[in-house]
Design an enzyme around this catalytic site. Structure first.
Site, short mmCIF file in Angstrom:
data_model
loop_
_atom_site.label_atom_id
_atom_site.label_comp_id
_atom_site.label_asym_id
_atom_site.label_seq_id
_atom_site.Cartn_x
_atom_site.Cartn_y
_atom_site.Cartn_z
N LYS A 262 37.61 28.88 4.28
CA LYS A 262 38.61 28.18 3.48
C LYS A 262 39.66 29.18 2.98
O LYS A 262 39.32 30.31 2.58
CB LYS A 262 37.95 27.51 2.28
CG LYS A 262 36.95 26.42 2.67
CD LYS A 262 37.64 25.22 3.29
CE LYS A 262 36.63 24.14 3.67
NZ LYS A 262 37.27 22.97 4.29
N GLU B 236 43.93 25.01 9.95
CA GLU B 236 43.63 23.59 9.72
C GLU B 236 44.30 23.06 8.46
O GLU B 236 44.30 23.73 7.42
CB GLU B 236 42.10 23.46 9.63
CG GLU B 236 41.58 22.06 9.39
CD GLU B 236 40.05 22.03 9.51
OE1 GLU B 236 39.49 22.79 10.34
OE2 GLU B 236 39.40 21.27 8.77
N GLU C 177 41.39 15.21 9.59
CA GLU C 177 40.27 14.71 8.80
C GLU C 177 40.73 13.71 7.75
O GLU C 177 39.93 12.88 7.31
CB GLU C 177 39.50 15.88 8.15
CG GLU C 177 40.20 16.56 7.00
CD GLU C 177 39.38 17.74 6.46
OE1 GLU C 177 39.30 18.75 7.17
OE2 GLU C 177 38.85 17.65 5.34
N ASP D 69 37.77 11.76 12.19
CA ASP D 69 36.46 11.61 11.57
C ASP D 69 36.10 10.14 11.64
O ASP D 69 36.77 9.30 11.02
CB ASP D 69 36.51 12.09 10.11
CG ASP D 69 35.13 12.17 9.49
OD1 ASP D 69 34.25 11.39 9.93
OD2 ASP D 69 34.93 12.98 8.58
N HIS E 15 36.05 16.20 12.50
CA HIS E 15 35.68 16.66 11.16
C HIS E 15 34.32 16.04 10.81
O HIS E 15 34.06 14.87 11.10
CB HIS E 15 36.73 16.19 10.15
CG HIS E 15 36.32 16.39 8.73
ND1 HIS E 15 35.93 15.36 7.90
CD2 HIS E 15 36.23 17.52 7.99
CE1 HIS E 15 35.64 15.84 6.71
NE2 HIS E 15 35.80 17.15 6.73
MG LIG Z 1 38.96 20.69 6.90
#
Ligand SMILES: [Mg+2]
Length: 428
Positions: A215, A270, A297, A320, A347
């Site tokens: 992240k 992302e 996502e 997703d 995702h």
């Molecule tokens: Mg993500």
């Protein structure tokens, strides 16, 4: 077989400190709005969607509003014409105003369709992946509502893609035998300090993972640079390292960050900006080329995916199935992505349980590259048949259904609020 009962469960699972945290979602409580369909022979089909806690009850309420869609139906009959039926469910005249095809009502539809899909595969006594791989191209296209996408992808084109892109029987069997590569997002939550981050990355390497996701979007870009440098240093240049900003930046901020992080060669970047910002995605992608841009996502439906894919805004599509309205939209997105030449790597809002089945559709029926599929292990103890990773690969599930069934003990223990008029949690 008829569906005799439809029950919604509001399940909230507290996570360990900082688990699940990213640049935008600081204190998630992984929550499932689960929809259990009970057939008249006692077979259960389970579907669910994911939320981060507050508001999960709204989704459960929306499941109750929509349960007549499947109540009393036969799973085979519902599946055989799913595209047509899904169109009517997703366009119910009053509820549609709350979307359309997004938000609480669409999440609820994902849970209902997920339950139906699981029940259908159980009735056929096959894992969901097998049920999908055995369908003819015409049967696959009958699952899809083309009414909003046929300007880009017609049913005839979809059939042609399915006829020409398939890996063939031998390569499909080999793929199923060796399982599917995974990456574990849970090593790199933003709330983990650098020491824990590096420790986690090393453990994942020892376990056989060849890819990790980190992240980004710290308050200070220098911190992202430092964390990514440390990860690249311990993994070397061969490992795939993805970065995920979870929509924190505006266009200028995303470009600035992407340039600062490019030296560590992220395999993809992302959700650099807001998920609705098609033009923003295009600007970021142009400015950072050849860096791959991933997203999806938070893309709620096949129409928005069509726009992103048609305009070339994504290098990796991450639909997703528990955010889209279930299997019909997942298949529609996969086929549109195949046409656009964009790999589909979902995702894992489903914690990998359902997508471990669907990935074989995109890999084996559409010939997509064998790139790693996301896995998040935080809820695995609550599933009856948790997905299994060995040497960094998903082990192909063998049991009938979609691996979505939840442990009755977990349902009883983590039911957050009653979803019955009597005020008491319904129990399995
Ligand atoms: Mg993500």
């Amino acid at each position: 077989m008829k569906i005799s009962r439809v029950t919604a469960y509001d399940l909230r699972f507290p996570l360990p400190a900082a688990a699940g945290s990213d640049a935008v979602h600081l204190n998630p409580v992984y929550s499932l709005a689960a929809c259990v369909l009970e057939a008249d022979d006692g077979t259960l089909g389970t579907g669910f969607t994911l939320t981060l806690g507050t508001g999960n009850d709204l989704v459960c309420e929306a499941i109750r509003y929509q349960r007549d869609a499947v109540l009393g139906g036969d799973p085979d009959e519902l599946l055989a014409e799913l595209g047509t039926r899904w169109h009517s469910w997703a366009n119910e005249g009053q509820l549609r105003w709350l979307g359309p095809h997004k938000g609480v009502v669409h999440l609820a539809l994902a849970a209902i369709v997920g339950g139906l899909t699981d029940l259908w595969a159980k009735k056929k006594q096959v894992p969901l992946w097998q049920g999908l791989l055995e369908m003819s191209p015409e049967q696959v296209t009958a699952l899809i509502d083309f009414s909003t996408i046929d300007d880009y992808l017609s049913p005839e084109e979809a059939i042609e893609l399915l006829e020409t892109r398939s890996l063939g029987a031998e390569a499909t069997k080999a793929q199923l035998d060796r399982g599917y590569p995974a990456y574990d997002t849970s090593v790199g939550w933003l709330g983990y300090d650098k020491t824990l981050l590096v420790e986690n990355v090393l453990v994942s390497k020892e376990r056989g993972y060849g890819a990790v996701k980190i992240k980004v979007g710290s308050r200070n870009l220098a911190s992202d640079v430092e964390r990514l440098a440390a990860v690249r240093e311990v993994l070397g240049s061969d490992a795939l390292v993805m970065i995920d900003a979870n929509q924190i930046w505006g266009v200028a901020g995303a470009i600035r960050a992407g340039k600062a992080l490019a030296e560590f060669e992220p395999f993809w970047f992302e959700e650099p900006v807001h998920p609705d910002d098609l033009v923003g995605y295009l600007c970021v992608r142009d400015a950072l080329a050849p860096m791959r841009i991933a997203g999806g996502e938070h893309i709620p439906n096949q129409v928005v995916f069509k726009n992103f894919l048609q305009r070339g805004a994504l290098d990796v599509a991450q639909p997703d199935v528990v955010r889209l309205g279930g299997l019909p939209e997942y298949l529609a997105v996969a086929l549109m992505a195949a046409k656009a030449g964009v790999p589909v790597l979902p995702h894992a809002g489903d914690m990998g349980q359902l997508h471990q089945h669907l990935i074989y559709f995109t890999r084996c029926r559409l010939g997509m590259p064998e790139l790693p599929l996301e896995m998040i292990p935080h809820l695995r103890e609550h599933f009856l048949e948790p997905c299994t990773i060995e040497h960094g690969r998903y082990v192909t599930p063998k049991s009938p259904g979609s691996s979505s069934g939840l442990r009755p003990e977990s349902i009883n223990r983590f039911a957050w609020r009653a979803t019955t008029p009597s005020g008491h949690p319904e129990r399995l």
